[in-house]
Design an enzyme around this catalytic site. Structure first.
Site, mmCIF file in Angstrom:
data_model
loop_
_atom_site.group_PDB
_atom_site.id
_atom_site.type_symbol
_atom_site.label_atom_id
_atom_site.label_comp_id
_atom_site.label_asym_id
_atom_site.label_seq_id
_atom_site.Cartn_x
_atom_site.Cartn_y
_atom_site.Cartn_z
ATOM 1 N N ASP A 307 -44.581 35.132 -6.439
ATOM 2 C CA ASP A 307 -45.578 34.581 -7.449
ATOM 3 C C ASP A 307 -45.983 34.135 -8.308
ATOM 4 O OD1 ASP A 307 -45.751 36.403 -10.003
ATOM 5 O OD2 ASP A 307 -44.238 36.381 -10.654
HETATM 6 C C1 BGC Z 1 -46.601 37.578 -12.967
HETATM 7 C C2 BGC Z 1 -46.722 38.390 -12.268
HETATM 8 C C3 BGC Z 1 -48.826 38.717 -11.283
HETATM 9 C C4 BGC Z 1 -49.195 37.962 -11.280
HETATM 10 C C5 BGC Z 1 -50.114 37.207 -10.808
HETATM 11 C C6 BGC Z 1 -47.453 36.039 -12.606
HETATM 12 O O1 BGC Z 1 -47.299 34.975 -13.379
HETATM 13 O O2 BGC Z 1 -45.229 37.189 -13.265
HETATM 14 O O3 BGC Z 1 -46.473 39.603 -12.555
HETATM 15 O O4 BGC Z 1 -48.812 39.916 -10.634
HETATM 16 O O5 BGC Z 1 -49.014 36.598 -12.322
HETATM 17 O O6 BGC Z 1 -51.318 37.398 -12.131
#
Ligand code: BGC
Length: 763
Positions: A307
């Site tokens: 993530d």
């Molecule tokens: C979130 C994810 C997301 C990623 C990309 C993160 O901060 O937890 O769910 O897919 O950002 O945008």
């Protein structure tokens, strides 16, 4: 002959799938064998679009979006970065802009590099194609779960895959398979709620919608799905985003891993890792979860993605790595294939390269990761079709897609209270529509709508109806008035509110027959949505209390991402309707339910709590039971919820009878055959969701009070009786014991549907 044809078709499709797979395998091996270490580690980095767009910093770009040749050359050609994500300035772009941007990016990676490997573009399109202007925005996952009809999840994913491809993007960071067990958590709305079976079934439906029936993602209408966030992300102690969770292995297996297991069996191509920590170990450094469980036990073969900035956080936030280099070593050795860096990619790439040269990360680990990434790119056919063209997608934002979004909303909206059958509201009534959620598109959609926090929605979604507009369209402008009373503060944090004109709302209420009071939350997700008080904002309660003094019937519309506490004001309401976050067509669906054109059929996919210190899913343990009127410690009372999981009213009246289980005693290999009759005793056709529960009465680990085992949503005409049957293999009554093994233990179980139940014995 027919059988022969079917058989040869099966043999052919089976072998052609296998041939395709082995072709992809050998092509990927062939490409890998020609790659240098620099080229390999570059593939493992994912950067934010702003990093290569024109603009002042890595975080913000100038508008309109333009690719910066110098920055792009550096990232994609010099550093050979393999993936790009996100949009610029958190804003939706037009499909043609996406096409132009991604075409340009692909030129750099394919025409100006030695290996010519296309980048893979990834995006969060979680209830429709979030970052594309004009896309069809469905209800959020939590709303869709309330429909208890997986077809709505499938439709959402199908349309979303189509419109994401119409935006030139082949990879979607969705679905969310986290269990939404904590009403305090700022991302509960992104889940399918608290029940593992619902998450599993709806998750599978979404994978099928995204990747197609045979997982052939080379199809230009399919995208690669990304299950997230593996695993246990929302089961934290504090209720706040990315904070510690303490979860025993058997609890992880029984409730949290199961939906991922089923999605993997369905062919999900990629997974994103939980940004938090479990039992003190940041999941991004957890070899056991990524390799022993995800790879070896669950057999997942796709790409494991971090993530946002989560390798950095092993050093910066969690303090398990002394420096950035050690953080990279930990995460890659623990199983990460691709790092959503997404800004300081030079450091990631340089450090990873030296770690390999120093023997701290093996070349085998790098090859393993890169092979998976190459295979994904080949499966998506990116080498031949690096970008799909919006001109070939006539159904983008079409009426056909809008209707599916409306259908999902209309089947999800949940009627929680309807004293004296106050609903439906008859035509020609005078209605006051009031409250902070009455007249904007933002709150109907929630976050991940045209922008990350959903704060730009009203700039993009002006053509759709707010609750006020939809009620006015239904009952006529002469009958409907709008006075906000209170509103969310513009530009403040999401929970700031201002009193606007409560007394004016009260005056207007006195002249009205009904008050449609729209309360709830403003939009949020992730850290900005962390909450210190689950109670609904006090200005909203004040508005409700003042309006109630008029004596006019109030229909409370709840428009929220998580069940905020309303126990103080709920007794003042004649009716309560939960619309959750129903998307761009949610208000139209609500107006149709208020007028009776649609008979409500949603049921809660979570427990609606009554008190801040009683926040439990419906599958709590017996010792949670509160003392009841008969005295203390007899464990026969109930926990105090405002509304239970699975609850929801209809304008029809359903009655259950003739409940039967075919035998009293079963062996482990048996299947229970369960039957029940459901009668619609009203004069209105309606849908009922029949829910089958089991309770293990005594077990070696304290059993849950009950667990959902199956459900079926059926249409029953006025006056009609339908018989429903369920086949439940005894093996599905299993739980994970203290050795983390799935077992069904000998003993008594209770099987129940609605108010009927029977005890059986398993031997
Ligand atoms: C979130 C994810 C997301 C990623 C990309 C993160 O901060 O937890 O769910 O897919 O950002 O945008």
């Amino acid at each position: 002959m027919r059988y022969f044809i079917i058989l040869s078709f099966l043999i052919f499709s089976c072998t052609s799938d296998q041939i395709k797979e082995s072709n992809i395998d050998s092509k990927a091996q062939d490409i890998l064998s020609q790659m240098t270490l620099d080229e390999k580690v570059g593939q493992m980095a994912q950067i934010n679009l702003t990093v290569i767009a024109k603009g002042p910093t890595k975080w913000s770009s100038s508008f309109p979006l333009e690719i910066d040749p110098k920055k792009t050359r550096k990232a994609l050609v010099d550093f050979k970065v393999g993936s790009v994500l996100n949009t610029i300035n958190n804003t939706a772009q037009k499909p043609e802009t996406w096409f132009k941007t991604i075409s340009e990016i692909q030129k750099y990676s394919m025409d100006s590099t030695r290996m010519g490997i296309p980048i893979i573009y990834g995006i969060d399109a979680i209830h429709g194609t979030t970052y594309t202007d004009g896309a069809t925005m469905f209800p959020q996952q939590i709303t869709t779960a309330a429909s208890w009809n997986e077809e709505n999840a499938y439709n959402m994913a199908l349309v979303c895959a189509y419109e994401t491809r119409a935006s030139g993007i082949p990879w979607n960071f969705s679905p969310v398979l986290d269990l939404g067990i904590d009403p305090r958590f700022p991302r509960q709305f992104e889940t399918f709620g608290e029940d593992p079976l619902i998450v599993e079934r709806f998750g599978k439906a979404m994978i099928r919608g995204y990747q197609g029936d045979n997982n052939d993602v080379s199809n230009k209408y399919s995208v690669a799905a990304c299950m997230k966030h593996f695993v246990g992300y929302q089961a934290v102690i504090s209720g706040k985003d990315r904070t510690p969770a303490y979860i025993p292995d058997n609890v992880l297996s029984e409730y949290h891993i199961e939906p991922f297991k089923k999605a993997i069996e369905s062919g999900a191509k990629t997974v994103m890792i939980n940004s938090g920590l479990i039992n003190g170990v940041p999941v991004h450094a957890d070899y056991n979860l990524m390799i022993n469980v995800l790879r070896n036990k669950l057999g997942f073969e796709g790409v494991i993605l971090t993530d946002w900035e989560d390798i950095r956080k092993l050093h910066d936030r969690d303090k398990v790595a002394k420096n950035q280099k050690e953080a990279i070593k930990m995460a890659i050795n623990a199983g990460i294939d691709m790092s959503m860096v997404p800004y300081e990619y030079e450091h990631f790439i340089r450090n990873l390269k030296s770690l390999v040269e120093e023997g701290e990360v093996s070349m085998d680990r790098i090859d393993d990761a890169v092979l998976r990434i190459l295979k994904l790119k080949l499966e998506l056919d990116l080498f031949n079709n690096p970008v799909t063209n919006y001109e070939e997608y006539d159904d983008f934002g079409s009426k056909k897609h809008h209707q599916l979004a409306y259908k999902a909303a209309s089947e999800s909206i949940t009627l929680l209270k309807n004293n004296d059958d106050i609903l439906p509201i008859k035509g020609n009534s005078r209605i006051l529509v009031t409250g902070p959620n009455a007249n904007n598109m933002r709150t109907l959609n929630g976050a991940w709508t045209y922008s990350w926090q959903g704060d730009l929605t009203d700039d993009f979604a002006g053509e759709y109806n707010t609750i006020y507009e939809a009620v006015r369209n239904t009952y006529g402008s002469n009958n409907v008035r709008y006075v906000p009373g209170v509103s969310y503060r513009n530009g403040g944090s999401y929970y700031d509110m201002d009193e606007i004109n409560i007394q004016k709302a009260v005056q207007e209420a006195r002249r009205s027959d009904y008050i449609v009071l729209c309360l709830g939350e403003n939009t949020y997700t992730e850290k900005p949505g962390d909450l210190n008080d689950l109670n609904i904002h006090k200005l909203q309660s004040k508005l409700a209390v003042e309006l109630s003094k008029t004596g006019k019937p109030i229909i409370l519309i709840l428009n929220l991402g998580r069940p905020r506490l309303i126990s103080d004001i709920e007794p003042l309401m004649s009716a309560v309707v939960n619309v959750y976050l129903p998307g761009n067509f949610g208000a139209d669906a609500l107006a149709d339910i208020l007028s009776g054109k649609v008979n409500p059929s949603g049921k809660l996919p979570y427990t609606y709590p009554a008190y801040p210190n009683s926040l439990l899913p419906y599958y709590y343990k017996p010792s949670e039971v509160q003392n009841n009127a008969q005295g203390a410690y007899n464990y026969v009372g109930e926990v105090n919820n405002l509304y239970d999981f699975g609850y929801g009213l209809s304008y029809s009246d359903f009655k259950y009878s003739n409940f039967a289980v075919d035998k009293d005693t079963f062996n482990l290999s048996d299947t229970l055959n369960i039957g029940v009759f459901v009668t619609n005793e009203s004069d209105i056709d309606g849908y009922e969701t029949v829910q089958l529960y089991s309770s293990d009465l005594y077990a070696s680990l304290t059993p849950d009070i009950k667990r959902l085992r199956d459900y079926d949503k059926i249409h029953i005409k006025a006056g009609e009786t339908k018989r429903l049957t369920f086949s439940l293999p005894v093996s599905e009554l299993e739980f994970y014991n203290y050795k983390n093994e799935p077992v069904v233990e000998e003993g008594r179980f209770k099987i129940s549907i609605n108010d009927k139940s029977k005890e059986i014995y398993i031997k």
